[in-house]
Write a protein that holds these residues in place. Structure first.
Motif, PDB file in Angstrom:
ATOM      1  N   GLY A 114      86.193 -72.393  31.335  1.00  0.00           N
ATOM      2  CA  GLY A 114      87.085 -71.775  32.304  1.00  0.00           C
ATOM      3  C   GLY A 114      87.110 -72.537  33.625  1.00  0.00           C
ATOM      4  N   GLU A 115      85.940 -73.000  34.089  1.00  0.00           N
ATOM      5  CA  GLU A 115      85.904 -73.811  35.302  1.00  0.00           C
ATOM      6  C   GLU A 115      86.778 -75.059  35.152  1.00  0.00           C
ATOM      7  OE1 GLU A 115      81.999 -74.809  36.726  1.00  0.00           O
ATOM      8  OE2 GLU A 115      81.153 -72.958  35.895  1.00  0.00           O
ATOM      9  N   TYR A 116      86.669 -75.684  34.000  1.00  0.00           N
ATOM     10  CA  TYR A 116      87.455 -76.898  33.744  1.00  0.00           C
ATOM     11  C   TYR A 116      88.946 -76.592  33.715  1.00  0.00           C
ATOM     12  CZ  TYR A 116      89.626 -80.552  30.891  1.00  0.00           C
ATOM     13  OH  TYR A 116      90.478 -81.511  30.401  1.00  0.00           O
ATOM     14  N   LEU A 117      89.330 -75.517  33.028  1.00  0.00           N
ATOM     15  CA  LEU A 117      90.750 -75.161  32.959  1.00  0.00           C
ATOM     16  C   LEU A 117      91.299 -74.824  34.336  1.00  0.00           C
ATOM     17  CD1 LEU A 117      90.639 -72.970  29.724  1.00  0.00           C
ATOM     18  CD2 LEU A 117      91.664 -75.243  29.941  1.00  0.00           C
ATOM     19  N   HIS A 118      90.487 -74.169  35.168  1.00  0.00           N
ATOM     20  CA  HIS A 118      90.934 -73.862  36.525  1.00  0.00           C
ATOM     21  C   HIS A 118      91.138 -75.148  37.328  1.00  0.00           C
ATOM     22  CE1 HIS A 118      91.525 -71.742  40.230  1.00  0.00           C
ATOM     23  NE2 HIS A 118      90.433 -72.252  40.785  1.00  0.00           N
ATOM     24  N   ALA A 119      90.223 -76.104  37.156  1.00  0.00           N
ATOM     25  CA  ALA A 119      90.379 -77.382  37.852  1.00  0.00           C
ATOM     26  C   ALA A 119      91.660 -78.083  37.405  1.00  0.00           C
ATOM     27  CB  ALA A 119      89.161 -78.268  37.598  1.00  0.00           C
ATOM     28  N   ARG A 120      91.963 -77.994  36.117  1.00  0.00           N
ATOM     29  CA  ARG A 120      93.213 -78.584  35.629  1.00  0.00           C
ATOM     30  C   ARG A 120      94.426 -77.867  36.210  1.00  0.00           C
ATOM     31  NH1 ARG A 120      93.064 -80.378  29.283  1.00  0.00           N
ATOM     32  NH2 ARG A 120      95.265 -79.785  29.397  1.00  0.00           N
ATOM     33  N   TRP A 121      94.339 -76.543  36.355  1.00  0.00           N
ATOM     34  CA  TRP A 121      95.454 -75.790  36.946  1.00  0.00           C
ATOM     35  C   TRP A 121      95.716 -76.269  38.374  1.00  0.00           C
ATOM     36  CZ3 TRP A 121      98.566 -71.921  34.803  1.00  0.00           C
ATOM     37  CH2 TRP A 121      99.414 -71.258  35.697  1.00  0.00           C
ATOM     38  N   LEU A 122      94.649 -76.413  39.161  1.00  0.00           N
ATOM     39  CA  LEU A 122      94.820 -76.873  40.531  1.00  0.00           C
ATOM     40  C   LEU A 122      95.396 -78.285  40.578  1.00  0.00           C
ATOM     41  CD1 LEU A 122      91.540 -75.540  42.191  1.00  0.00           C
ATOM     42  CD2 LEU A 122      93.823 -74.504  42.207  1.00  0.00           C
ATOM     43  N   ARG A 123      94.961 -79.133  39.658  1.00  0.00           N
ATOM     44  CA  ARG A 123      95.505 -80.491  39.603  1.00  0.00           C
ATOM     45  C   ARG A 123      96.984 -80.453  39.230  1.00  0.00           C
ATOM     46  NH1 ARG A 123      94.937 -84.937  42.050  1.00  0.00           N
ATOM     47  NH2 ARG A 123      97.177 -84.605  42.217  1.00  0.00           N
ATOM     48  N   MET A 124      97.333 -79.566  38.295  1.00  0.00           N
ATOM     49  CA  MET A 124      98.743 -79.433  37.906  1.00  0.00           C
ATOM     50  C   MET A 124      99.591 -78.991  39.092  1.00  0.00           C
ATOM     51  SD  MET A 124     101.021 -76.753  37.197  1.00  0.00           S
ATOM     52  CE  MET A 124      99.952 -75.393  36.748  1.00  0.00           C
ATOM     53  N   LEU A 125      99.087 -78.053  39.891  1.00  0.00           N
ATOM     54  CA  LEU A 125      99.840 -77.613  41.063  1.00  0.00           C
ATOM     55  C   LEU A 125     100.035 -78.757  42.049  1.00  0.00           C
ATOM     56  CD1 LEU A 125      98.345 -74.082  41.847  1.00  0.00           C
ATOM     57  CD2 LEU A 125     100.444 -74.622  40.624  1.00  0.00           C
ATOM     58  N   ALA A 126      98.996 -79.555  42.240  1.00  0.00           N
ATOM     59  CA  ALA A 126      99.121 -80.699  43.136  1.00  0.00           C
ATOM     60  C   ALA A 126     100.144 -81.698  42.599  1.00  0.00           C
ATOM     61  CB  ALA A 126      97.762 -81.367  43.316  1.00  0.00           C
ATOM     62  N   ASP A 127     100.139 -81.903  41.286  1.00  0.00           N
ATOM     63  CA  ASP A 127     101.121 -82.810  40.688  1.00  0.00           C
ATOM     64  C   ASP A 127     102.531 -82.265  40.854  1.00  0.00           C
ATOM     65  OD1 ASP A 127      99.087 -84.503  39.892  1.00  0.00           O
ATOM     66  OD2 ASP A 127      98.970 -83.674  37.861  1.00  0.00           O
ATOM     67  N   MET A 128     102.688 -80.950  40.669  1.00  0.00           N
ATOM     68  CA  MET A 128     104.000 -80.341  40.881  1.00  0.00           C
ATOM     69  C   MET A 128     104.458 -80.559  42.325  1.00  0.00           C
ATOM     70  SD  MET A 128     105.443 -78.726  38.263  1.00  0.00           S
ATOM     71  CE  MET A 128     105.090 -77.929  36.683  1.00  0.00           C
ATOM     72  N   ALA A 129     103.544 -80.357  43.254  1.00  0.00           N
ATOM     73  CA  ALA A 129     103.904 -80.532  44.660  1.00  0.00           C
ATOM     74  C   ALA A 129     104.335 -81.962  44.942  1.00  0.00           C
ATOM     75  CB  ALA A 129     102.730 -80.140  45.547  1.00  0.00           C
ATOM     76  N   ARG A 130     103.660 -82.931  44.342  1.00  0.00           N
ATOM     77  CA  ARG A 130     104.042 -84.334  44.504  1.00  0.00           C
ATOM     78  C   ARG A 130     105.463 -84.573  44.037  1.00  0.00           C
ATOM     79  NH1 ARG A 130     100.711 -88.607  41.625  1.00  0.00           N
ATOM     80  NH2 ARG A 130     102.112 -89.945  42.832  1.00  0.00           N
ATOM     81  N   SER A 131     105.862 -83.827  42.993  1.00  0.00           N
ATOM     82  CA  SER A 131     107.209 -83.994  42.449  1.00  0.00           C
ATOM     83  C   SER A 131     108.243 -83.182  43.206  1.00  0.00           C
ATOM     84  CB  SER A 131     107.223 -83.585  40.961  1.00  0.00           C
ATOM     85  OG  SER A 131     106.376 -84.421  40.205  1.00  0.00           O
ATOM     86  N   GLY A 132     107.829 -82.523  44.285  1.00  0.00           N
ATOM     87  CA  GLY A 132     108.772 -81.762  45.082  1.00  0.00           C
ATOM     88  C   GLY A 132     109.020 -80.354  44.614  1.00  0.00           C
ATOM     89  N   VAL A 133     108.215 -79.869  43.688  1.00  0.00           N
ATOM     90  CA  VAL A 133     108.375 -78.510  43.162  1.00  0.00           C
ATOM     91  C   VAL A 133     107.754 -77.516  44.141  1.00  0.00           C
ATOM     92  CG1 VAL A 133     107.804 -76.928  41.283  1.00  0.00           C
ATOM     93  CG2 VAL A 133     108.362 -79.326  40.782  1.00  0.00           C
ATOM     94  N   THR A 134     108.480 -76.446  44.416  1.00  0.00           N
ATOM     95  CA  THR A 134     107.951 -75.350  45.218  1.00  0.00           C
ATOM     96  C   THR A 134     107.429 -74.274  44.286  1.00  0.00           C
ATOM     97  OG1 THR A 134     109.549 -75.796  46.969  1.00  0.00           O
ATOM     98  CG2 THR A 134     108.482 -73.638  46.985  1.00  0.00           C
ATOM     99  N   ALA A 135     106.209 -73.830  44.509  1.00  0.00           N
ATOM    100  CA  ALA A 135     105.608 -72.838  43.620  1.00  0.00           C
ATOM    101  C   ALA A 135     104.891 -71.776  44.421  1.00  0.00           C
ATOM    102  CB  ALA A 135     104.633 -73.506  42.650  1.00  0.00           C
ATOM    103  N   ARG A 136     104.849 -70.587  43.845  1.00  0.00           N
ATOM    104  CA  ARG A 136     104.111 -69.484  44.461  1.00  0.00           C
ATOM    105  C   ARG A 136     103.534 -68.628  43.346  1.00  0.00           C
ATOM    106  NH1 ARG A 136     107.008 -64.231  45.680  1.00  0.00           N
ATOM    107  NH2 ARG A 136     108.772 -64.135  44.232  1.00  0.00           N
ATOM    108  N   THR A 137     102.561 -67.813  43.694  1.00  0.00           N
ATOM    109  CA  THR A 137     101.932 -66.918  42.735  1.00  0.00           C
ATOM    110  C   THR A 137     102.083 -65.483  43.203  1.00  0.00           C
ATOM    111  OG1 THR A 137     100.316 -68.551  41.999  1.00  0.00           O
ATOM    112  CG2 THR A 137      99.757 -66.240  41.657  1.00  0.00           C
ATOM    113  N   VAL A 138     102.442 -64.602  42.290  1.00  0.00           N
ATOM    114  CA  VAL A 138     102.482 -63.170  42.543  1.00  0.00           C
ATOM    115  C   VAL A 138     101.346 -62.540  41.745  1.00  0.00           C
ATOM    116  CG1 VAL A 138     103.811 -61.041  42.303  1.00  0.00           C
ATOM    117  CG2 VAL A 138     104.970 -63.168  42.944  1.00  0.00           C
ATOM    118  N   SER A 139     100.364 -61.991  42.436  1.00  0.00           N
ATOM    119  CA  SER A 139      99.211 -61.387  41.761  1.00  0.00           C
ATOM    120  C   SER A 139      99.576 -59.976  41.335  1.00  0.00           C
ATOM    121  CB  SER A 139      97.998 -61.370  42.701  1.00  0.00           C
ATOM    122  OG  SER A 139      97.606 -62.664  43.025  1.00  0.00           O
TER     123      SER A 139
END
Length: 586
Positions: A114-139
């Motif tokens: 789970g720690e590893y998957l969470h780290a991958r999620w954060l990396r994916m968000l950073a990659d999305m941001a690099r590509s100009g994607v706007t993202a948000r989370t609704v809890s």
């Protein structure tokens, strides 16, 4: 709803419901394809909203980072390879840096995964941001969908209706409520623990006291989770035997229950996986390779469920012939093993479940010649990828599909059981008296009214644990979102199936028409367990097993390509934007 030509500057709005591994893999595919497309095309902006109730994105309930480390992965961690983006390490490389003591663990703790998957999620968000994607989370938890003119609207439990979006991806994973749950109709005076996870809440000593007799509905992987929590987390320890006999000894902890009493519909536990360090016998590997070639040569529409099971029996018969010399162990023995759920020569009655488990351990360690059940398990595991493709979206009639499901349930017990070390722990618990399989042998059942068919001389349990998860699919699932999909006819469930029908890119199919004529629900896609039986084999971290995430990402990327003749985008960006700069926090 039609996908018309996009407005020049209007962002494409995408909502993803769920933030577990299936959502992660799909978003990584999308991120990789966006990065490639942006180097060649001018892309429309993209806005992503992730709707999920969890606190650690990327993990889902199965990989909760707070769960005990005694709960381990049930597949080889090598499945977690470098993602589609290429920007995160494989699990092996990551764990070598973060948890070096686990670098050689084939089945590491799920919390660490789970720690590893969470780290991958954060990396994916950073990659999305690099590509100009706007993202948000609704809890929040999505409870319903509404289709409006040209858009979809998600209704959540807390926030109500969210702003309309053009695309929705449902990747919701394991359901919370189902019609078969004991808690819905429990009328016995015996205290009930309605689930195994989260373990601290469900199986704490205030609910499952030390010295208690604990009955468990179920004998599969969730039961094994409960057994490990109630042993290793209560002071129990396992040590190698000192008398030279292979196996483990269970040294009981003072806080452990007196005894665990599982029950099983099929009269046995799961077979142990073989030692991953031991290669398959050459004849078995060769037979599996030939079976894969046969499947690859066949047209998908020509390979129905009956034909797939027949092929599995053919391959297992050929493999068995290379490992045994007994002439009577041929096709008939393989068919009997599939029909009965164990090797034909294994005795029935008291002791059957323990003997079947012990036999699988001995074969898995290389101390006993394989039998038909073990061979069938290796064939099923070895052919799993091509056979899942062969039966995907099958139009087979209900009777044929029901036969396939019955056969696959047996084959999965042969193929996808616990690692050898865990199976040896269960045998050690039997030896110490902490685990009693007599209720499995006797066919004891746990129903809404209590425990039925207890063997003579057994006292009633002090507590009952429901160790049966919600089934895959949406049939019998009581979560509000699943009910809304069915009630509003947004998805189609075909006869004898459990899950929603989807096209090859995950787009929902509906309309109740013959195969090939169902209507695509444009803008609504489903991945994972809600589609079980139309697509099979979702309980895996193998991102290569199914094509839907990649094809869904390709479809979203194609919608983002401009059609107005604007010049191509500049070269791919090289600067990095942190997730916090673009990604809304929970």
């Amino acid at each position: 709803m039609a996908e018309g030509a996009p407005a020049r500057d209007q962002p494409l709005s995408l909502a993803v419901v769920g933030d577990g591994p299936k959502a992660l893999f799909a978003l990584e595919e999308l991120c990789a394809q966006l990065s490639d497309a942006a180097c060649h095309d001018s892309l429309r902006p993209l806005e992503i909203t992730v709707v999920a109730p969890g606190t650690v994105a990327g993990t889902g309930a199965a990989y909760d980072v707070t769960q005990p480390h005694s709960l381990r992965l049930n597949v080889d961690a090598a499945l977690l390879d470098v993602p589609a983006t290429g920007t995160s390490p494989s699990f092996r490389d990551w764990v070598a840096a973060v948890h070096p003591a686990l670098v050689s663990a084939t089945y590491p703790p799920r919390a660490v995964v789970g720690e590893y998957l969470h780290a991958r999620w954060l990396r994916m968000l950073a990659d999305m941001a690099r590509s100009g994607v706007t993202a948000r989370t609704v809890s929040d938890r999505a409870v319903s969908l509404r289709r409006t003119a040209g858009h979809w609207e998600i209704v959540t439990a807390i926030h109500g209706a969210l702003p309309p979006v053009e695309e929705i991806l449902l990747a919701t994973g394991h359901a919370a409520e189902h019609s078969g749950a004991l808690a819905r109709t429990w009328s016995s005076t015996i205290p009930l623990r309605p689930a195994v996870l989260p373990a601290a809440e469900m199986l704490g000593s205030h609910h499952v006291p030390p010295g208690a007799r604990v009955a468990l509905r179920g004998s599969a992987l969730t039961f094994i989770d409960a057994a490990l929590v109630l042993t290793l987390e209560r002071g129990g320890r396992f040590t190698p035997r000192a008398d030279g006999v292979p196996g483990l000894l269970h040294r009981r902890g003072s806080e452990e229950p007196l005894v665990l009493l599982p029950t099983a519909r099929h009269g046995r536990l799961l077979d142990a996986k073989p030692d991953p360090r031991l290669p398959l016998p050459a004849g078995v590997g060769g037979a599996i390779a030939e079976g894969a070639r046969r499947l690859s040569r066949s047209e998908r529409t020509a390979v129905g469920p009956d034909a797939v099971i027949d092929l599995v029996l053919d391959v297992a018969t050929a493999a068995l012939a290379t490992t045994v010399s007994e002439p009577d162990l041929g096709r008939e023995a393989v068919e009997r093993a599939l029909a009965s759920g164990s090797d034909p020569d294994l005795h029935r009655g008291p002791g059957h479940a323990e003997d079947a488990l012990r036999r699988s351990v001995e074969i898995g360690r290389g101390r006993r010649a394989p039998g038909p059940a073990w061979i069938l398990g290796r064939v099923w595991a070895g052919l799993y990828r091509p056979l899942t493709r062969a039966v995907r979206g099958s139009a087979a009639p209900a009777e044929e599909w029901a036969r396939f499901r019955r056969a696959s349930q047996v084959l999965e017990r042969f193929a996808f059981g616990p690692p050898l070390e865990v199976a040896e722990m269960l045998l050690a618990m039997i030896g110490s008296g902490a685990l009693d399989l007599s209720w499995v042998d006797a066919g004891t059942r746990i129903t809404a009214s209590g425990v039925e068919g207890v063997p003579p001389g057994h006292a009633p349990p002090d507590v009952v644990v429901d160790a049966v998860l919600a089934p895959p699919g949406i049939v019998g699932i009581l979560d509000p979102l699943s009910r809304a999909l069915v009630d509003q006819s947004l998805v189609e469930v075909r006869p004898a199936r459990r899950g929603a029908a989807v096209d090859h890119d995950g787009t929902a199919l509906a309309g109740g028409r013959p195969r090939g004529q169902s209507q695509r629900q444009e803008g609504l896609a489903l991945l994972g367990r809600p589609t079980e039986d139309h697509v099979i084999g979702h309980d895996t971290l193998n991102r290569h097993l199914h094509d839907e995430p990649r094809l869904w990402a390709a479809r979203i990327t194609s919608r983002l390509r401009r059609t107005d003749g604007e010049p191509s985008a500049p070269p791919c960006p090289t600067t990095t934007t942190t997730p916090e700069q673009r990604i809304g926090s929970r």
